[in-house]
Design a protein around this motif. Structure first.
Motif, PDB file in Angstrom:
ATOM      1  N   MET A 187      29.871 104.556  27.989  1.00  0.00           N
ATOM      2  CA  MET A 187      29.605 103.462  27.074  1.00  0.00           C
ATOM      3  C   MET A 187      30.589 103.524  25.903  1.00  0.00           C
ATOM      4  O   MET A 187      30.751 104.573  25.303  1.00  0.00           O
ATOM      5  N   PRO A 188      31.251 102.406  25.582  1.00  0.00           N
ATOM      6  CA  PRO A 188      32.206 102.416  24.474  1.00  0.00           C
ATOM      7  C   PRO A 188      31.516 102.672  23.129  1.00  0.00           C
ATOM      8  O   PRO A 188      30.336 102.394  22.957  1.00  0.00           O
ATOM      9  N   ARG A 189      32.287 103.183  22.211  1.00  0.00           N
ATOM     10  CA  ARG A 189      31.819 103.367  20.837  1.00  0.00           C
ATOM     11  C   ARG A 189      32.353 102.167  20.048  1.00  0.00           C
ATOM     12  O   ARG A 189      33.567 101.987  19.915  1.00  0.00           O
ATOM     13  N   TRP A 190      31.456 101.310  19.530  1.00  0.00           N
ATOM     14  CA  TRP A 190      31.862 100.092  18.829  1.00  0.00           C
ATOM     15  C   TRP A 190      32.263 100.433  17.410  1.00  0.00           C
ATOM     16  O   TRP A 190      31.541 101.107  16.696  1.00  0.00           O
ATOM     17  N   LYS A 191      33.433  99.949  16.999  1.00  0.00           N
ATOM     18  CA  LYS A 191      33.919 100.270  15.659  1.00  0.00           C
ATOM     19  C   LYS A 191      34.017  99.058  14.747  1.00  0.00           C
ATOM     20  O   LYS A 191      34.126  99.218  13.541  1.00  0.00           O
ATOM     21  N   ALA A 192      33.996  97.853  15.305  1.00  0.00           N
ATOM     22  CA  ALA A 192      34.112  96.668  14.452  1.00  0.00           C
ATOM     23  C   ALA A 192      33.548  95.433  15.138  1.00  0.00           C
ATOM     24  O   ALA A 192      33.659  95.286  16.354  1.00  0.00           O
ATOM     25  N   GLU A 193      32.976  94.554  14.328  1.00  0.00           N
ATOM     26  CA  GLU A 193      32.617  93.218  14.791  1.00  0.00           C
ATOM     27  C   GLU A 193      33.766  92.322  14.356  1.00  0.00           C
ATOM     28  O   GLU A 193      33.981  92.141  13.155  1.00  0.00           O
ATOM     29  N   LEU A 195      34.723  95.204  18.950  1.00  0.00           N
ATOM     30  CA  LEU A 195      35.887  95.986  19.335  1.00  0.00           C
ATOM     31  C   LEU A 195      35.492  97.447  19.311  1.00  0.00           C
ATOM     32  O   LEU A 195      34.858  97.906  18.352  1.00  0.00           O
ATOM     33  N   GLY A 196      35.838  98.158  20.382  1.00  0.00           N
ATOM     34  CA  GLY A 196      35.461  99.562  20.457  1.00  0.00           C
ATOM     35  C   GLY A 196      36.499 100.391  21.172  1.00  0.00           C
ATOM     36  O   GLY A 196      37.510  99.880  21.649  1.00  0.00           O
ATOM     37  N   GLU A 197      36.246 101.662  21.238  1.00  0.00           N
ATOM     38  CA  GLU A 197      37.087 102.623  21.951  1.00  0.00           C
ATOM     39  C   GLU A 197      36.437 102.980  23.272  1.00  0.00           C
ATOM     40  O   GLU A 197      35.222 103.171  23.334  1.00  0.00           O
ATOM     41  N   LYS A 198      37.244 103.066  24.330  1.00  0.00           N
ATOM     42  CA  LYS A 198      36.721 103.550  25.602  1.00  0.00           C
ATOM     43  C   LYS A 198      36.261 104.979  25.410  1.00  0.00           C
ATOM     44  O   LYS A 198      36.888 105.751  24.679  1.00  0.00           O
ATOM     45  N   GLU A 199      35.168 105.305  26.074  1.00  0.00           N
ATOM     46  CA  GLU A 199      34.669 106.666  25.999  1.00  0.00           C
ATOM     47  C   GLU A 199      35.609 107.582  26.765  1.00  0.00           C
ATOM     48  O   GLU A 199      35.977 107.307  27.908  1.00  0.00           O
ATOM     49  N   LYS A 200      36.005 108.667  26.131  1.00  0.00           N
ATOM     50  CA  LYS A 200      36.904 109.618  26.788  1.00  0.00           C
ATOM     51  C   LYS A 200      36.080 110.525  27.670  1.00  0.00           C
ATOM     52  O   LYS A 200      35.038 111.040  27.283  1.00  0.00           O
TER      53      LYS A 200
END
Length: 185
Positions: free
Chosen positions: A1-7, A175-180
């Motif tokens: 699950m991505p970590r969301w960093k911004a709307e 907008l988020g980062e793919k989970e590593k």
């Protein structure tokens, strides 16, 4: 699950983008003559309905809206998975029509290539244009949108998630980062 960093878009920004896209479509098409909207399943469909509603408010005419399932046309789908039921729903002929394909996010272009193939199997449109809520770049195919709600430059390690009330109970773009993945997995 991505970590969301911004709307990156809230409900009002989405509404403004949909309205702008509707007016741009009307201007480019010079009205609604032989115009139809085809949403790519899943989130392209409610976006197409929203755009059509804005067009109808302005032109006082109903624009046909269809849903196009491109699953069977994708070149990156696993061939060994069982096929899902086709969720295409178009009660009009696209032959001779000015079709606007609608999708939520344009990334590599592969979904739109599949959508064009699926559309051409259903008739020969006079023209095909593309409307997207978000263009995030990183194209792998020579596909360019005609109508864009918002350009969001991203890194390949990032994820853009459109949430629409009809599908997700909220209207926003995240907008988020793919989970590593941990090493060795």
């Amino acid at each position: 699950m991505p970590r969301w960093k911004a709307e990156v878009m809230d409900e009002q920004a989405i509404t403004r983008a949909v309205t702008r896209i509707a007016y741009e479509i009307l201007e480019k098409n010079k009205g609604v003559h032989k115009l139809c909207l085809v949403g790519v399943v899943t989130r392209g469909v409610p976006l197409a309905h929203r755009i059509a509603a804005r067009i109808s408010e302005h032109e006082a005419m109903r624009v046909p809206v269809g849903a196009l399932d491109v699953t069977g046309y994708r070149d990156d789908a696993a061939r060994d998975k069982p096929r899902q039921a086709d969720r295409t729903d178009m009660d009009f002929d696209v032959t001779g029509m000015h079709v606007v394909l609608v999708d939520d996010v344009l990334y590599t272009g592969r979904t739109i290539r599949a959508a064009i193939d699926a559309l051409m199997d259903r008739g020969r449109p006079a023209s095909i244009r593309l409307a997207v809520l978000v263009d995030r770049g990183h194209r792998e195919l020579p596909i360019r949108p005609d109508f864009v709600g918002k350009n969001i430059p991203t890194a390949r390690s990032e994820v853009v998630r459109v949430q629409l009330f009809e599908c997700d109970g909220a209207n926003r773009v995240l907008l988020g980062e793919k989970e590593k993945k941990p090493p060795g997995v």
